[in-house]
Write a protein that holds these residues in place. Sequence first.
Motif, PDB file in Angstrom:
ATOM      1  N   ARG A  35       3.999  27.629  32.817  1.00 38.99           N
ATOM      2  CA  ARG A  35       3.206  27.026  33.615  1.00 38.99           C
ATOM      3  C   ARG A  35       2.418  27.864  34.675  1.00 38.99           C
ATOM      4  O   ARG A  35       1.507  28.250  34.625  1.00 38.99           O
ATOM      5  CB  ARG A  35       3.595  25.729  34.094  1.00 38.99           C
ATOM      6  N   VAL A  36       3.654  28.779  35.079  1.00 40.53           N
ATOM      7  CA  VAL A  36       3.401  29.674  36.221  1.00 40.53           C
ATOM      8  C   VAL A  36       2.921  31.214  35.895  1.00 40.53           C
ATOM      9  O   VAL A  36       2.567  31.885  36.404  1.00 40.53           O
ATOM     10  CB  VAL A  36       4.093  29.659  37.148  1.00 40.53           C
ATOM     11  N   GLY A  37       3.182  31.357  34.250  1.00 39.49           N
ATOM     12  CA  GLY A  37       2.883  32.742  33.732  1.00 39.49           C
ATOM     13  C   GLY A  37       4.076  33.509  33.520  1.00 39.49           C
ATOM     14  O   GLY A  37       3.801  34.688  33.611  1.00 39.49           O
ATOM     15  N   GLU A  38       5.204  33.148  33.967  1.00 42.07           N
ATOM     16  CA  GLU A  38       6.440  34.042  33.912  1.00 42.07           C
ATOM     17  C   GLU A  38       6.749  34.310  32.617  1.00 42.07           C
ATOM     18  O   GLU A  38       7.439  35.282  32.270  1.00 42.07           O
ATOM     19  CB  GLU A  38       7.502  33.679  35.007  1.00 42.07           C
ATOM     20  N   LEU A  39       6.534  33.315  31.664  1.00 47.39           N
ATOM     21  CA  LEU A  39       7.157  33.367  30.274  1.00 47.39           C
ATOM     22  C   LEU A  39       5.748  33.058  29.499  1.00 47.39           C
ATOM     23  O   LEU A  39       5.103  32.110  29.791  1.00 47.39           O
ATOM     24  CB  LEU A  39       8.073  32.544  29.984  1.00 47.39           C
ATOM     25  N   ARG A  40       5.637  33.841  28.417  1.00 45.76           N
ATOM     26  CA  ARG A  40       4.319  33.766  27.646  1.00 45.76           C
ATOM     27  C   ARG A  40       4.893  32.751  26.456  1.00 45.76           C
ATOM     28  O   ARG A  40       5.746  33.119  25.980  1.00 45.76           O
ATOM     29  CB  ARG A  40       3.830  34.875  26.980  1.00 45.76           C
ATOM     30  N   ALA A  41       3.841  31.876  26.157  1.00 45.38           N
ATOM     31  CA  ALA A  41       4.114  30.728  24.841  1.00 45.38           C
ATOM     32  C   ALA A  41       2.545  30.563  24.123  1.00 45.38           C
ATOM     33  O   ALA A  41       1.575  31.171  24.984  1.00 45.38           O
ATOM     34  CB  ALA A  41       4.622  29.588  25.431  1.00 45.38           C
ATOM     35  N   VAL A  42       2.539  30.479  23.120  1.00 48.91           N
ATOM     36  CA  VAL A  42       1.581  30.329  22.140  1.00 48.91           C
ATOM     37  C   VAL A  42       1.708  29.120  21.413  1.00 48.91           C
ATOM     38  O   VAL A  42       2.933  28.711  21.360  1.00 48.91           O
ATOM     39  CB  VAL A  42       1.360  31.520  21.465  1.00 48.91           C
ATOM     40  N   ARG A  43       0.530  28.480  20.784  1.00 51.47           N
ATOM     41  CA  ARG A  43       0.725  27.341  20.090  1.00 51.47           C
ATOM     42  C   ARG A  43       0.462  27.755  18.737  1.00 51.47           C
ATOM     43  O   ARG A  43      -0.215  28.695  18.346  1.00 51.47           O
ATOM     44  CB  ARG A  43      -0.798  26.322  20.218  1.00 51.47           C
ATOM     45  N   ARG A  44       1.507  27.226  17.795  1.00 50.91           N
ATOM     46  CA  ARG A  44       1.373  27.490  16.516  1.00 50.91           C
ATOM     47  C   ARG A  44       1.735  25.906  16.093  1.00 50.91           C
ATOM     48  O   ARG A  44       2.538  25.300  16.158  1.00 50.91           O
ATOM     49  CB  ARG A  44       2.793  28.191  16.109  1.00 50.91           C
ATOM     50  N   ARG A  45       0.576  25.682  15.066  1.00 49.70           N
ATOM     51  CA  ARG A  45       0.405  24.366  14.441  1.00 49.70           C
ATOM     52  C   ARG A  45       0.596  23.276  15.434  1.00 49.70           C
ATOM     53  O   ARG A  45       1.434  22.399  15.345  1.00 49.70           O
ATOM     54  CB  ARG A  45       1.371  24.403  13.269  1.00 49.70           C
ATOM     55  N   SER A  46       0.046  23.522  16.643  1.00 46.06           N
ATOM     56  CA  SER A  46       0.077  22.377  17.874  1.00 46.06           C
ATOM     57  C   SER A  46       1.435  22.366  18.517  1.00 46.06           C
ATOM     58  O   SER A  46       1.617  21.399  19.223  1.00 46.06           O
ATOM     59  CB  SER A  46      -0.362  20.924  17.118  1.00 46.06           C
ATOM     60  N   ARG A  47       2.368  23.270  18.061  1.00 45.89           N
ATOM     61  CA  ARG A  47       3.688  23.296  18.751  1.00 45.89           C
ATOM     62  C   ARG A  47       3.714  24.474  19.776  1.00 45.89           C
ATOM     63  O   ARG A  47       2.974  25.457  19.286  1.00 45.89           O
ATOM     64  CB  ARG A  47       4.894  23.626  17.940  1.00 45.89           C
ATOM     65  N   LEU A  48       4.342  24.212  20.994  1.00 47.78           N
ATOM     66  CA  LEU A  48       4.280  25.325  21.753  1.00 47.78           C
ATOM     67  C   LEU A  48       5.685  26.099  21.482  1.00 47.78           C
ATOM     68  O   LEU A  48       6.726  25.656  21.324  1.00 47.78           O
ATOM     69  CB  LEU A  48       4.444  24.817  23.194  1.00 47.78           C
ATOM     70  N   VAL A  49       5.684  27.446  21.313  1.00 51.75           N
ATOM     71  CA  VAL A  49       6.452  28.085  21.009  1.00 51.75           C
ATOM     72  C   VAL A  49       6.367  29.460  22.084  1.00 51.75           C
ATOM     73  O   VAL A  49       5.570  29.940  22.106  1.00 51.75           O
ATOM     74  CB  VAL A  49       6.603  28.678  19.518  1.00 51.75           C
ATOM     75  N   ILE A  50       7.731  30.383  22.003  1.00 52.90           N
ATOM     76  CA  ILE A  50       8.137  31.435  22.453  1.00 52.90           C
ATOM     77  C   ILE A  50       8.054  32.555  21.419  1.00 52.90           C
ATOM     78  O   ILE A  50       8.941  32.492  20.856  1.00 52.90           O
ATOM     79  CB  ILE A  50       9.048  31.425  23.617  1.00 52.90           C
ATOM     80  N   PRO A  51       7.199  33.588  21.711  1.00 51.27           N
ATOM     81  CA  PRO A  51       7.459  34.656  20.859  1.00 51.27           C
ATOM     82  C   PRO A  51       8.986  35.435  21.045  1.00 51.27           C
ATOM     83  O   PRO A  51       9.488  35.675  22.024  1.00 51.27           O
ATOM     84  CB  PRO A  51       6.609  35.664  21.041  1.00 51.27           C
ATOM     85  N   ALA A  52       9.595  35.741  19.890  1.00 47.52           N
ATOM     86  CA  ALA A  52      10.964  36.419  19.929  1.00 47.52           C
ATOM     87  C   ALA A  52      10.571  37.606  20.932  1.00 47.52           C
ATOM     88  O   ALA A  52      11.836  37.952  21.708  1.00 47.52           O
ATOM     89  CB  ALA A  52      11.353  36.851  18.656  1.00 47.52           C
ATOM     90  N   ALA A  53       9.713  38.500  20.924  1.00 42.42           N
ATOM     91  CA  ALA A  53       9.470  39.846  21.862  1.00 42.42           C
ATOM     92  C   ALA A  53       9.553  39.409  23.071  1.00 42.42           C
ATOM     93  O   ALA A  53      10.134  40.038  24.058  1.00 42.42           O
ATOM     94  CB  ALA A  53       8.466  40.210  21.414  1.00 42.42           C
ATOM     95  N   GLU A  54       8.890  38.272  23.211  1.00 45.29           N
ATOM     96  CA  GLU A  54       8.849  37.779  24.971  1.00 45.29           C
ATOM     97  C   GLU A  54      10.407  37.314  25.355  1.00 45.29           C
ATOM     98  O   GLU A  54      10.640  37.409  26.486  1.00 45.29           O
ATOM     99  CB  GLU A  54       7.827  36.620  24.924  1.00 45.29           C
ATOM    100  N   LEU A  55      11.133  36.715  24.389  1.00 43.82           N
ATOM    101  CA  LEU A  55      11.989  36.305  24.748  1.00 43.82           C
ATOM    102  C   LEU A  55      13.166  37.564  25.009  1.00 43.82           C
ATOM    103  O   LEU A  55      14.021  37.384  25.894  1.00 43.82           O
ATOM    104  CB  LEU A  55      12.914  35.410  23.669  1.00 43.82           C
TER     105      LEU A  55
END
Length: 64
Positions: A35-55
Amino acid sequence: MQKKMPNAGGPAFYSPAEAAWLLGIDLNSIHRAIRVGELRAVRRRSRLVIPAAELRRALGGGAR
């Protein structure tokens, strides 16, 4: 005959619950970081997911 592929087999995305477990923090902290932008997340098929590179970046390993 199969070719060996480096980095093959790992997930491209993690759910917020999986990311929380890997980072060793609370699920609410993951949602707050998104929510505050410290961790990037994207929507995939209406699910919120975190890319492996971001993790990897969050874990201090940098993106490859």
